[in-house]
Scaffold this motif. Structure first.
Motif, PDB file in Angstrom:
ATOM      1  N   ASN A 183       0.770  -1.160  -0.075  1.00  0.00           N
ATOM      2  CA  ASN A 183       0.122   0.042  -0.071  1.00  0.00           C
ATOM      3  C   ASN A 183       1.096   1.301  -0.095  1.00  0.00           C
ATOM      4  O   ASN A 183       0.569   2.298   0.673  1.00  0.00           O
ATOM      5  CB  ASN A 183      -0.892   0.041   1.299  1.00  0.00           C
ATOM      6  CG  ASN A 183      -1.813  -1.291   1.186  1.00  0.00           C
ATOM      7  OD1 ASN A 183      -2.368  -1.500   0.171  1.00  0.00           O
ATOM      8  ND2 ASN A 183      -2.280  -1.545   2.446  1.00  0.00           N
ATOM      9  N   GLU A 184       1.984   1.328  -0.716  1.00  0.00           N
ATOM     10  CA  GLU A 184       2.972   2.373  -1.049  1.00  0.00           C
ATOM     11  C   GLU A 184       3.552   2.923   0.166  1.00  0.00           C
ATOM     12  O   GLU A 184       4.037   3.903   0.436  1.00  0.00           O
ATOM     13  CB  GLU A 184       1.926   3.766  -1.381  1.00  0.00           C
ATOM     14  CG  GLU A 184       1.375   3.520  -2.904  1.00  0.00           C
ATOM     15  CD  GLU A 184       0.734   4.809  -3.437  1.00  0.00           C
ATOM     16  OE1 GLU A 184       0.793   5.722  -2.669  1.00  0.00           O
ATOM     17  OE2 GLU A 184       0.100   4.710  -4.638  1.00  0.00           O
ATOM     18  N   GLN A 185       3.488   1.858   1.076  1.00  0.00           N
ATOM     19  CA  GLN A 185       4.540   1.828   2.327  1.00  0.00           C
ATOM     20  C   GLN A 185       5.620   0.924   2.210  1.00  0.00           C
ATOM     21  O   GLN A 185       5.251  -0.239   1.873  1.00  0.00           O
ATOM     22  CB  GLN A 185       3.698   1.540   3.497  1.00  0.00           C
ATOM     23  CG  GLN A 185       2.324   2.512   3.788  1.00  0.00           C
ATOM     24  CD  GLN A 185       3.161   4.032   4.429  1.00  0.00           C
ATOM     25  OE1 GLN A 185       4.068   4.118   4.890  1.00  0.00           O
ATOM     26  NE2 GLN A 185       2.280   4.971   3.750  1.00  0.00           N
ATOM     27  N   SER A 186       6.623   1.418   2.739  1.00  0.00           N
ATOM     28  CA  SER A 186       7.959   0.528   2.468  1.00  0.00           C
ATOM     29  C   SER A 186       8.417  -0.113   4.077  1.00  0.00           C
ATOM     30  O   SER A 186       8.346   0.622   4.865  1.00  0.00           O
ATOM     31  CB  SER A 186       9.454   1.443   2.244  1.00  0.00           C
ATOM     32  OG  SER A 186      10.461   0.477   2.231  1.00  0.00           O
ATOM     33  N   PHE A 187       8.328  -1.399   3.936  1.00  0.00           N
ATOM     34  CA  PHE A 187       8.684  -2.306   5.175  1.00  0.00           C
ATOM     35  C   PHE A 187      10.069  -3.020   4.817  1.00  0.00           C
ATOM     36  O   PHE A 187      10.395  -3.206   3.743  1.00  0.00           O
ATOM     37  CB  PHE A 187       7.622  -3.293   5.583  1.00  0.00           C
ATOM     38  CG  PHE A 187       6.321  -2.566   5.689  1.00  0.00           C
ATOM     39  CD1 PHE A 187       6.063  -2.588   7.307  1.00  0.00           C
ATOM     40  CD2 PHE A 187       5.397  -2.234   4.826  1.00  0.00           C
ATOM     41  CE1 PHE A 187       4.554  -1.714   7.566  1.00  0.00           C
ATOM     42  CE2 PHE A 187       4.131  -1.748   4.882  1.00  0.00           C
ATOM     43  CZ  PHE A 187       3.730  -1.473   6.382  1.00  0.00           C
TER      44      PHE A 187
END
Length: 502
Positions: free
Chosen positions: A244-248
């Protein structure tokens, strides 16, 4: 031996025995040596700048000698040279750089024009029609000058063929190479390169410093630079995942469990997001991240007899255990790939042949599909495709690493590569070239290149990295790089470059 040297101005010297001398020439017929007035040839070849002290030289006849090649810049320093005769020698190559020999000549400026007026006769010389002679073959094709026929002495398939008739494919001498681009003073187990918001990053697990180092690509300097440092305990794995356009970043540790970190835009760094439930994981060895449809997964490969390789699934709040795979088999690596349109996983193991699982849409689980016999004790596995044909590259530490091909029913071995301390056999592709790099803990790592005609990988180059653990390709703009991590030395970045061997 016949040598004729013409001079612009008179020179006072004693005429050599067996020669006839006039005010502007020396003619020696049947002489066993070249007069002292002319620098002596060595080893049957022309040395660089051989005539640098003969700036007034007009004509040079080197006919019927035993010259075998002409070196680059052999005739430099001869601004007045007009004619060069080299027929009747044993010349098989003229280095392309000789086009610079008459930069200020009145007759011509480049070797192409120089041949029209100056090299009158090439008969008696048998040239190797290879990359070093490419420039001469092209000139013979394009020139409308009257030049004697010149034949190829080799290679074998071109022997006896006129140089001007050599097919164009034999003149294609553009190749590639891998040159050192950056040395990173960091020991690491792997390099996971990921893209986030138009920037490029690399996640490096560094066990000795108990950290996962995040490096950022500098687009101006075209090098990696430090960006963030995620601390832990005996960190052995770092893998990125974009949700969801989040970087982990998933960080696996030998002790105190594993963690997931999320990029915090305000702090411009990765902060702790979740502690991963690791009840059945005893000794993590690899992380495999993949998607099936809209679902995000990662697999932690367990290499201990007491642990279980475990599949985790994202559920909008974090990753949680979804399935336990392959218990008690000391798994070493896992690879997710597409097998005839279906999601599949392959696991290599220290104690049994590689196992293939296939995704079952009904129960949303991986089910046992097949095994690959006679491939025990493989330490890593990578999937790749050439012309849409599926292959596997499996590394064997001491013995033969293997390349296998999918037939539609099973995997069959198509090539073996002798290995000495191999932890990875990594496939990658730059431009239209397919490569495999076989690591070595004891020597140089070998780069193989795919031969389209032979349908095999041919040994191509070698690179040195101390105790290499991974080779990760990176393409940015028009440039290609290979990031090599080292377990006990410095990590290195190599650039893939084009080389014109003509």
């Amino acid at each position: 031996l016949q040598t004729v040297v013409h001079l612009l101005a008179k020179r006072i010297f004693k005429c050599p025995s067996g020669c006839t001398c006039t005010s502007d020439s020396i003619i020696c017929v049947g002489s066993s040596f070249i007069p002292r007035a002319v620098p002596i040839f060595k080893k049957k070849q022309t040395e660089r700048c051989l005539f640098c002290d003969r700036k007034t030289l007009l004509n040079l006849l080197l006919s019927s000698n035993s010259l075998s090649n002409i070196k680059e810049d052999a005739f430099s320093g001869l601004p007045h040279l007009e004619y060069l005769f080299i027929e009747g020698n044993k010349i098989d190559a003229i280095i392309a750089g000789t086009h610079r020999i008459i930069k200020q000549a009145q007759v011509c400026l480049l070797i192409e024009l120089f041949f029209v007026h100056n090299i009158r006769d090439l008969r008696g010389n048998l040239f190797q029609c290879d990359c070093e002679s490419k420039w001469l073959m092209l000139w013979l094709k394009r020139s409308n000058a009257t030049v004697s026929d010149v034949y190829c002495a080799g290679p074998a398939d071109l022997k006896g063929l006129l140089m001007k008739d050599v097919p164009d494919k034999h003149a294609k001498c553009i190749s590639t190479d891998f040159v050192s681009h950056q040395i990173i003073n960091t020991q690491s187990m792997s390099a996971d390169i990921f893209f986030y918001k138009e920037d490029i990053y690399a996640a490096l697990p560094v066990p000795d410093s108990d950290s996962c180092i995040i490096m950022e690509w500098d687009h101006i300097e075209t090098k990696f630079r430090p960006f963030d440092n995620i601390t832990g305990q005996s960190v052995i794995g770092c893998r990125s995942v974009l949700i969801n356009e989040q970087s982990f970043v998933i960080v696996t540790q030998l002790f105190n469990g594993s963690r997931i970190y999320k990029f915090n835009q305000e702090q411009n760094k990765f902060t702790k997001f979740q502690a991963v439930e690791m009840l059945n994981v005893s000794k993590p060895n690899d992380i495999e991240v993949f998607r099936i449809g809209d679902e995000q997964f990662f697999l932690i490969v367990d290499s201990s007899k007491a642990g279980v390789s475990t599949l985790f699934r994202w559920n909008d709040t974090g990753f949680f255990p979804h399935q336990f795979l392959h218990e008690w088999f000391r798994d070493t690596d896992a690879e997710f790939f597409d097998l005839d349109g279906k999601a599949a996983l392959i696991l290599t193991s220290r104690s049994q042949p590689p196992i293939i699982y296939q995704w079952n849409k009904g129960n949303q689980m991986f089910v046992l599909y097949d095994e690959i016999p006679n491939m025990d004790d493989m330490v890593s596995v990578k999937a790749f495709r050439i012309n849409n044909i599926l292959y596997l590259a499996m590394a064997y530490y001491i013995g033969d690493s293997k390349v296998l091909k999918w037939t539609g029913k099973n995997f069959v071995e198509v090539q073996g590569m002798p290995s000495r301390g191999a932890m990875v056999l990594q496939p990658f592709m730059f431009k239209d070239q397919h490569y495999l790099v076989l690591s070595s803990d004891y020597s140089f790592s070998q780069i193989y290149r795919w031969d389209k005609e032979k349908q095999l990988f041919i040994k191509f180059r070698e690179v040195y990295v101390q105790w290499p653990r991974s080779f990760t390709p990176l393409s940015t703009g028009q440039r290609d790089f290979l990031f090599a991590t080292s377990f006990k030395g410095k990590s290195k970045v190599f650039e893939h470059v084009s080389v014109d061997y003509s």
